[in-house]
Write an enzyme that holds these catalytic residues in place. Sequence first.
Site, mmCIF file in Angstrom:
data_model
loop_
_atom_site.group_PDB
_atom_site.id
_atom_site.type_symbol
_atom_site.label_atom_id
_atom_site.label_comp_id
_atom_site.label_asym_id
_atom_site.label_seq_id
_atom_site.Cartn_x
_atom_site.Cartn_y
_atom_site.Cartn_z
ATOM 1 N N LYS A 97 -0.221 -1.036 -0.366
ATOM 2 C CA LYS A 97 0.580 -0.968 0.871
ATOM 3 C C LYS A 97 -0.034 -1.847 1.954
ATOM 4 O O LYS A 97 0.684 -2.533 2.695
ATOM 5 C CB LYS A 97 0.671 0.487 1.367
ATOM 6 C CG LYS A 97 1.511 1.394 0.485
ATOM 7 C CD LYS A 97 2.984 1.045 0.560
ATOM 8 C CE LYS A 97 3.838 1.921 -0.333
ATOM 9 N NZ LYS A 97 5.235 1.508 -0.398
ATOM 10 N N TYR B 112 -3.204 2.459 -4.643
ATOM 11 C CA TYR B 112 -1.873 2.625 -4.028
ATOM 12 C C TYR B 112 -1.921 2.231 -2.555
ATOM 13 O O TYR B 112 -1.109 1.431 -2.081
ATOM 14 C CB TYR B 112 -1.396 4.083 -4.169
ATOM 15 C CG TYR B 112 -0.224 4.402 -3.275
ATOM 16 C CD1 TYR B 112 1.024 3.864 -3.522
ATOM 17 C CD2 TYR B 112 -0.382 5.233 -2.155
ATOM 18 C CE1 TYR B 112 2.098 4.133 -2.686
ATOM 19 C CE2 TYR B 112 0.682 5.514 -1.319
ATOM 20 C CZ TYR B 112 1.926 4.966 -1.585
ATOM 21 O OH TYR B 112 2.976 5.222 -0.745
ATOM 22 N N SER C 262 2.692 3.451 4.550
ATOM 23 C CA SER C 262 2.208 4.824 4.432
ATOM 24 C C SER C 262 1.012 4.995 5.349
ATOM 25 O O SER C 262 0.212 4.063 5.537
ATOM 26 C CB SER C 262 1.778 5.075 2.984
ATOM 27 O OG SER C 262 1.050 6.271 2.887
HETATM 28 P P1 NAD Z 1 10.683 7.654 -5.123
HETATM 29 O O1 NAD Z 1 9.864 7.381 -6.319
HETATM 30 O O2 NAD Z 1 11.502 8.887 -5.082
HETATM 31 O O3 NAD Z 1 11.649 6.426 -4.836
HETATM 32 C C1 NAD Z 1 11.300 5.097 -5.158
HETATM 33 C C2 NAD Z 1 12.494 4.444 -5.841
HETATM 34 O O4 NAD Z 1 12.161 3.105 -6.164
HETATM 35 C C3 NAD Z 1 12.877 5.134 -7.152
HETATM 36 O O5 NAD Z 1 14.283 5.344 -7.155
HETATM 37 C C4 NAD Z 1 12.467 4.132 -8.226
HETATM 38 O O6 NAD Z 1 13.289 4.220 -9.356
HETATM 39 C C5 NAD Z 1 12.597 2.815 -7.485
HETATM 40 N N1 NAD Z 1 11.749 1.729 -7.971
HETATM 41 C C6 NAD Z 1 10.418 1.752 -8.222
HETATM 42 N N2 NAD Z 1 9.993 0.548 -8.616
HETATM 43 C C7 NAD Z 1 11.069 -0.272 -8.601
HETATM 44 C C8 NAD Z 1 11.270 -1.649 -8.892
HETATM 45 N N3 NAD Z 1 10.274 -2.420 -9.304
HETATM 46 N N4 NAD Z 1 12.500 -2.154 -8.757
HETATM 47 C C9 NAD Z 1 13.536 -1.381 -8.358
HETATM 48 N N5 NAD Z 1 13.410 -0.070 -8.071
HETATM 49 C C10 NAD Z 1 12.186 0.474 -8.196
HETATM 50 O O7 NAD Z 1 9.697 7.583 -3.861
HETATM 51 P P2 NAD Z 1 9.937 8.005 -2.345
HETATM 52 O O8 NAD Z 1 9.148 9.221 -2.074
HETATM 53 O O9 NAD Z 1 11.386 7.982 -2.014
HETATM 54 O O10 NAD Z 1 9.179 6.809 -1.627
HETATM 55 C C11 NAD Z 1 9.874 5.663 -1.174
HETATM 56 C C12 NAD Z 1 8.872 4.673 -0.596
HETATM 57 O O11 NAD Z 1 8.150 5.304 0.457
HETATM 58 C C13 NAD Z 1 7.814 4.195 -1.600
HETATM 59 O O12 NAD Z 1 7.568 2.825 -1.359
HETATM 60 C C14 NAD Z 1 6.606 5.013 -1.255
HETATM 61 O O13 NAD Z 1 5.399 4.350 -1.555
HETATM 62 C C15 NAD Z 1 6.762 5.177 0.249
HETATM 63 N N6 NAD Z 1 6.085 6.389 0.765
HETATM 64 C C16 NAD Z 1 6.367 7.602 0.216
HETATM 65 C C17 NAD Z 1 5.704 8.742 0.683
HETATM 66 C C18 NAD Z 1 5.954 10.084 0.063
HETATM 67 O O14 NAD Z 1 5.088 10.954 0.196
HETATM 68 N N7 NAD Z 1 7.084 10.310 -0.572
HETATM 69 C C19 NAD Z 1 4.791 8.618 1.731
HETATM 70 C C20 NAD Z 1 4.541 7.367 2.276
HETATM 71 C C21 NAD Z 1 5.209 6.242 1.779
HETATM 72 C C1 WQD Z 2 -1.390 17.857 1.112
HETATM 73 C C2 WQD Z 2 -2.456 18.951 1.233
HETATM 74 C C3 WQD Z 2 -4.083 18.899 -0.542
HETATM 75 C C4 WQD Z 2 -1.314 19.916 -3.774
HETATM 76 C C5 WQD Z 2 -0.218 12.119 -0.382
HETATM 77 C C6 WQD Z 2 -0.642 10.683 -0.540
HETATM 78 C C7 WQD Z 2 -0.214 9.877 0.638
HETATM 79 C C8 WQD Z 2 1.271 10.035 0.933
HETATM 80 C C9 WQD Z 2 1.690 11.455 0.972
HETATM 81 C C10 WQD Z 2 2.471 8.214 -0.097
HETATM 82 C C11 WQD Z 2 -3.863 18.452 0.920
HETATM 83 C C12 WQD Z 2 -3.275 20.185 -0.608
HETATM 84 C C13 WQD Z 2 -1.850 19.627 -2.537
HETATM 85 C C14 WQD Z 2 -1.700 21.110 -4.441
HETATM 86 C C15 WQD Z 2 -3.108 21.655 -2.567
HETATM 87 N N1 WQD Z 2 2.084 9.414 -0.084
HETATM 88 N N2 WQD Z 2 -2.731 20.490 -1.941
HETATM 89 N N3 WQD Z 2 -2.586 21.948 -3.804
HETATM 90 O O1 WQD Z 2 -2.714 14.038 -0.242
HETATM 91 O O2 WQD Z 2 -1.931 14.314 2.176
HETATM 92 O O3 WQD Z 2 -0.853 12.634 0.756
HETATM 93 O O4 WQD Z 2 1.201 12.146 -0.186
HETATM 94 O O5 WQD Z 2 2.224 7.306 0.642
HETATM 95 O O6 WQD Z 2 -0.541 8.557 0.363
HETATM 96 O O7 WQD Z 2 -2.055 10.652 -0.670
HETATM 97 O O8 WQD Z 2 -0.414 15.006 0.298
HETATM 98 O O9 WQD Z 2 0.958 16.848 -0.569
HETATM 99 O O10 WQD Z 2 -0.795 15.827 -2.078
HETATM 100 O O11 WQD Z 2 -1.517 17.225 -0.151
HETATM 101 O O12 WQD Z 2 -3.916 22.425 -2.035
HETATM 102 O O13 WQD Z 2 -1.277 21.400 -5.567
HETATM 103 O O14 WQD Z 2 -2.170 19.964 0.250
HETATM 104 O O15 WQD Z 2 -5.428 19.139 -0.872
HETATM 105 O O16 WQD Z 2 -4.739 19.153 1.758
HETATM 106 P P1 WQD Z 2 -1.621 14.025 0.745
HETATM 107 P P2 WQD Z 2 -0.380 16.226 -0.713
#
Ligand code: NAD
Ligand code: WQD
Length: 344
Positions: free
Chosen positions: A151, A147, A123
Amino acid sequence: MILVTGGAGYIGTHTCVELLNAGYAVTVFDNFCNSNPESLKRVERITGKKLQWIRGDCRNRDELIAALKQSGASAVIHFAGLKAVGESVEHPLWYYDNNVIGTLRLLEAMQECGVRILVFSSSATVYGDPHRLPLAEDHPLSPTSPYGRSKLMIEEILRDVQHSDQSFQMGILRYFNPVGAHPSGLIGEDPQGIPNNLMPFVAQVAVGRREALNVWGNDYPTPDGTGVRDYIHVVDLALGHLKALEALQAAQRAQTSPFSGCLTVNLGTGRGYSVLDVVNAYEQACGRPIPYQVAPRRPGDIACFYADPQQAKTLIGWQANLDLNAMCASSWHWQSTNPNGYHT
Ligand code: NAD
Ligand code: WQD
């Protein structure tokens, strides 16, 4: 055959669609702690292809070994993990256990089974407060939440393992802000409870599940005072995984390590949009007003955050193609046809 951990989740399902469309066989390994097997049926509907799925937990090495052997996987894409920043502050051990221990067990299982290709969901949060923008991969790493630290710890583990065993081909993909949904409207983001992230919250306001959006602060040093982020369409993101996988497979075939360690790339567009930009684009997409009120800043939020996406273009030939309007339109298509997500 590709083993996709966490493949039933938001990004995993979109990646499974692209893998199946590209002709790969797919086995999903998921404990469904944040997803629903219905999502996998939808993947099959979209692609017209079958996938295997196994209910299992990444912290259980034996289940992983069985899944790798049973599937005959040659590579793993590792999405499984917990991802809520606020929850990680409240319950850090859940995050170190699920994310870090889950990845350790996976690496042990891969070593045991001779599987040597891993694509990992990192991330952009590993960068922490930006010292300079856009954020390139050589920016210092200083995450500000458990979190984010989970990562970063995993990244360090992958670098150490790859250094000790050059036959490992590893990809570290640093996602910016994934949003949107598959254009079919059959799969999308289905957050449990109150969404933490902006676009799913806006989507639920648009569909009438929530009254109004709280805009967390309008006094940031940005053009309209609201936070700026690099939103990336989840379909572009999914395609980034295919490109990374292909690059790692080519390196394995050539028996080289072309990435001097782990392949590490940002997956972002390189463009920042403010909260109000997103609200405006969403209003266009759904054809209704999105009521909002300005609220105090959310603790820990950063004013402005966007990628330098050049390295992904150079190393894996990937760049994002879909714009903010496509992100909002696809999110709305999913939300309006599945107002309660997979429980609709
Ligand atoms: P999500 O929660 O929709 O998907 C994660 C999946 O992993 C789920 O289906 C959950 O049931 C499964 N899971 C969790 N723990 C598990 C375990 N111990 N064993 C087996 N399955 C397990 O999340 P997502 O948004 O699809 O994110 C996927 C990956 O990308 C995550 O690692 C997340 O940290 C990373 N990521 C997500 C975002 C985002 O904003 N969505 C941003 C950056 C990184
Ligand atoms: C985006 C913008 C908020 C909600 C997060 C995690 C990051 C990554 C992606 C996993 C910001 C504003 C939000 C609301 C708002 N995930 N906001 N009202 O914080 O950039 O990133 O998700 O790896 O690690 O931190 O994303 O969508 O929460 O916020 O005004 O109800 O929207 O302040 O400026 P963020 P976000």
